[in-house]
Design a protein around this motif. Sequence first.
Motif, mmCIF file in Angstrom:
data_model
loop_
_atom_site.group_PDB
_atom_site.id
_atom_site.type_symbol
_atom_site.label_atom_id
_atom_site.label_comp_id
_atom_site.label_asym_id
_atom_site.label_seq_id
_atom_site.Cartn_x
_atom_site.Cartn_y
_atom_site.Cartn_z
ATOM 1 N N LEU A 104 -67.554 34.695 16.027
ATOM 2 C CA LEU A 104 -66.181 34.576 16.529
ATOM 3 C C LEU A 104 -65.159 34.552 15.393
ATOM 4 C CD1 LEU A 104 -66.488 32.061 19.492
ATOM 5 C CD2 LEU A 104 -66.126 34.523 19.583
ATOM 6 N N ARG A 156 -67.874 40.391 25.272
ATOM 7 C CA ARG A 156 -68.004 40.173 23.824
ATOM 8 C C ARG A 156 -68.643 38.813 23.533
ATOM 9 N NH1 ARG A 156 -68.552 42.640 19.117
ATOM 10 N NH2 ARG A 156 -67.309 41.712 17.500
ATOM 11 N N ARG A 216 -60.032 33.256 7.566
ATOM 12 C CA ARG A 216 -61.381 33.565 8.067
ATOM 13 C C ARG A 216 -62.447 33.208 7.036
ATOM 14 N NH1 ARG A 216 -60.435 39.393 11.005
ATOM 15 N NH2 ARG A 216 -59.416 38.543 12.832
ATOM 16 N N ALA A 259 -64.819 38.289 14.198
ATOM 17 C CA ALA A 259 -64.213 39.187 15.183
ATOM 18 C C ALA A 259 -63.775 38.366 16.392
ATOM 19 C CB ALA A 259 -65.205 40.266 15.594
ATOM 20 N N PRO A 260 -62.618 37.719 16.315
ATOM 21 C CA PRO A 260 -62.187 36.837 17.409
ATOM 22 C C PRO A 260 -61.758 37.613 18.656
ATOM 23 C CG PRO A 260 -60.527 36.895 15.683
ATOM 24 C CD PRO A 260 -61.687 37.711 15.206
ATOM 25 N N ASP A 261 -62.709 37.889 19.507
ATOM 26 C CA ASP A 261 -62.468 38.595 20.764
ATOM 27 C C ASP A 261 -63.100 37.741 21.857
ATOM 28 O OD1 ASP A 261 -62.194 40.301 22.871
ATOM 29 O OD2 ASP A 261 -63.226 41.992 21.937
ATOM 30 N N PHE A 262 -62.304 37.226 22.773
ATOM 31 C CA PHE A 262 -62.795 36.263 23.735
ATOM 32 C C PHE A 262 -63.033 36.854 25.128
ATOM 33 C CE2 PHE A 262 -60.590 33.905 20.422
ATOM 34 C CZ PHE A 262 -61.603 33.027 20.050
ATOM 35 N N ARG A 263 -63.241 38.179 25.185
ATOM 36 C CA ARG A 263 -63.618 38.778 26.469
ATOM 37 C C ARG A 263 -65.041 38.354 26.801
ATOM 38 N NH1 ARG A 263 -63.437 44.632 25.577
ATOM 39 N NH2 ARG A 263 -63.696 44.003 23.426
#
Length: 163
Positions: free
Chosen positions: A121, A131, A88, A124-128
Amino acid sequence: MRVLTAEKLFTSLFAAFAVFLLWRSYDYGILSSTITGPGFFPAIAGALILVSTGTSLFSKVKGGESKILDEDGAGNADGPGTRVEVFRVAVLIGFTALFIILAPYVGMIALTPFYVFACFLALAPDFRLARLGVGAGTAITFTLLAWAIFDKALGVPMPRGFF
């Protein structure tokens, strides 16, 4: 706590990035006769990074590290999250370097929302969908605020590129 060679190498590379940042900010122009140049704030960021990395390197070399409690693998080079965290950080540094290199050609205003969203991203890799909407809204809001503050209120010239 022992200092790993990889940690020293990473800190040294980060210091080299700070020198690159200072060099590029000098090319943009740090000060002009009446206002700050577009390289003024990157120069401040580069100087802070350089001081931070220098302090980190020299305190580790002299053995002046503070004793930090190891909580849930924090500071443990063999911990499960270490590779993800290093990746990251590397991605963020890559995005920042790409942003600095492309800004004179594409334009700072055009690149900023993509840069902020990509950093969002990476952290905080959240692909909803919800988000992603928060990330897009944050990127657009940050870009508009930065443009309003620096370009309009302070009159700081920004790299325009194509736009």
